[in-house]
Design an enzyme around this catalytic site. Structure first.
Site, short mmCIF file in Angstrom:
data_model
loop_
_atom_site.label_atom_id
_atom_site.label_comp_id
_atom_site.label_asym_id
_atom_site.label_seq_id
_atom_site.Cartn_x
_atom_site.Cartn_y
_atom_site.Cartn_z
N LYS A 25 0.88 -1.19 0.00
CA LYS A 25 0.00 0.00 0.00
C LYS A 25 0.91 1.23 0.00
CE LYS A 25 -3.98 1.80 2.60
NZ LYS A 25 -4.91 2.12 1.51
N1 PMP Z 1 -7.94 -1.42 -2.61
C1 PMP Z 1 -7.35 -0.22 -2.49
C2 PMP Z 1 -6.64 0.36 -3.67
C3 PMP Z 1 -7.43 0.51 -1.28
O1 PMP Z 1 -6.86 1.70 -1.17
C4 PMP Z 1 -8.14 -0.06 -0.20
C5 PMP Z 1 -8.23 0.70 1.10
N2 PMP Z 1 -7.16 0.40 1.95
C6 PMP Z 1 -8.73 -1.32 -0.36
C7 PMP Z 1 -8.61 -1.97 -1.58
C8 PMP Z 1 -9.45 -1.99 0.76
O2 PMP Z 1 -8.54 -2.43 1.73
P1 PMP Z 1 -8.93 -2.53 3.27
O3 PMP Z 1 -10.18 -3.32 3.34
O4 PMP Z 1 -7.79 -3.21 3.90
O5 PMP Z 1 -9.11 -1.13 3.75
#
Ligand code: PMP
Length: 332
Positions: free
Chosen positions: A169
């Site tokens: 991320k």
């Molecule tokens: N995809 C992307 C590109 C994101 O930024 C997020 C948010 N973090 C998610 C999926 C969902 O991830 P999570 O459920 O861990 O927040």
């Protein structure tokens, strides 16, 4: 310390930086910070919710593990441990006095003002760790959780694993997300869904995606171009507990138009139904039964009114967490 109130947004008065709490106004960086020029940051988004046992942070350990994995991909030598990040998160929420909030842990390449390095090579730059927190309402709007949102397929292709690995991320990934989001907003949609470089469905600019088809869940597989979402993982585990079959598989664009129900998952978006894709109505155009069922279970878990699947320790209760044991003292 009182919560800051900036244009009705509540913000925690302190920010955690490399092991210490500092004032919000002091959490600043130099304009020549490496991350500003070259996108060299990795971060997390975590939510804390109100429960009967006080505020609880949802899947904190998993978020911090993903943060440290993201840092590992980018060869960031992080001195702060998983436990220290967890403990700092708990302390920050506790100190803010907010009952519900969003946490933003971030690690980036900074600037050594005594020995500046301005090139792309990230190695000379110091690693900076911060956590900030604020009260963030419903990301896609208050009504979205019930009424759903209208989305489009983006003309932008999602980043590929061999250029910018989606498994990390990283701040830089969000330039791609911004292209997707801006295009969607300017065309009157709430969000855009990107296809991957093979033309299969990938994810939203900040959400994973699920289809409900004949009572089964379908979602793009890990590994190719999606962030391994923690909400995605939670939904898969809840679905399995409810005996709803889940298949992680390649999905074509047109399948989004034809599916019975469609929803986004994400820490910010939680579980948000999608009512239309490219102006085509999905199913009845209303939140579907299975989406509602999954939302109900998910919200019960995050608010501590039922245990997580297999009694997993998904909640870290802020007021019950002793110093130095943040990651081990969580439990439902
Ligand atoms: N995809 C992307 C590109 C994101 O930024 C997020 C948010 N973090 C998610 C999926 C969902 O991830 P999570 O459920 O861990 O927040």
């Amino acid at each position: 310390m009182s919560i800051k109130d900036v244009n009705t947004m509540k913000i925690a008065p302190k920010v955690w930086h490399n092991g210490k709490f500092i004032e919000w106004k002091d959490a600043r960086v130099h304009v020549m910070t490496h991350a500003i020029h070259y996108g060299s940051s990795v971060f997390e988004g975590v939510r804390a919710y109100k429960t009967e046992r006080g505020t609880a942070i949802f899947r904190l350990t998993e978020h911090i593990k993903r943060l440290l994995n993201s840092a590992k991909v980018y060869r960031m030598d992080v001195k702060t441990t998983l436990d220290e990040f967890c403990q700092a998160s708990v302390e920050l929420v506790k100190d803010s006095g907010m009952e519900e909030c969003y946490l933003r842990p971030i690690i980036f390449r900074g600037l050594n003002e005594d020995k500046p390095a301005f090139g792309v090579n990230p190695f000379p730059n110091p690693i900076e760790c911060y956590i900030a927190s604020w009260d963030w309402g419903k990301y896609l709007g208050e009504e979205a959780l019930e009424k759903g949102v209208e989305v489009c397929i983006s003309s932008w292709t999602r980043i590929t694993s061999n250029s910018l690995p989606a498994v990390a991320k990283a701040g830089a990934n969000y330039m791609n997300s911004q292209l997707i989001k801006m295009e969607a907003l300017l065309n009157g949609f709430s969000e855009g869904i990107a296809l991957d470089d093979r033309g299969y469905v990938s994810e939203g600019s900040g959400e994973n995606l699920f289809l409900v088809n004949n009572g089964r869940l379908l979602t793009p597989p890990l590994g190719a171009s999606i962030l391994p979402g923690i909400t995605r993982d939670s939904v898969i585990k809840i679905a399995k507990e409810l005996s709803i079959e889940v298949e992680e598989t390649n999905i074509q664009r047109a399948a989004l138009y034809l599916t019975d129900e469609l929803f986004f998952t994400g820490t910010a978006a939680e579980i948000t139904p999608i009512s239309k894709v490219d102006h085509i109505q999905v199913g009845t155009g209303k939140r579907g039964e299975i989406t509602k069922k999954l939302q109900d279970e998910f919200f019960a878990i995050i608010h501590g009114t039922r245990p997580a699947p297999e009694n997993a320790p998904w909640l870290t209760y802020v007021s019950e967490t002793e110093k130095k044991t943040a990651s081990s003292s969580s439990g439902n």
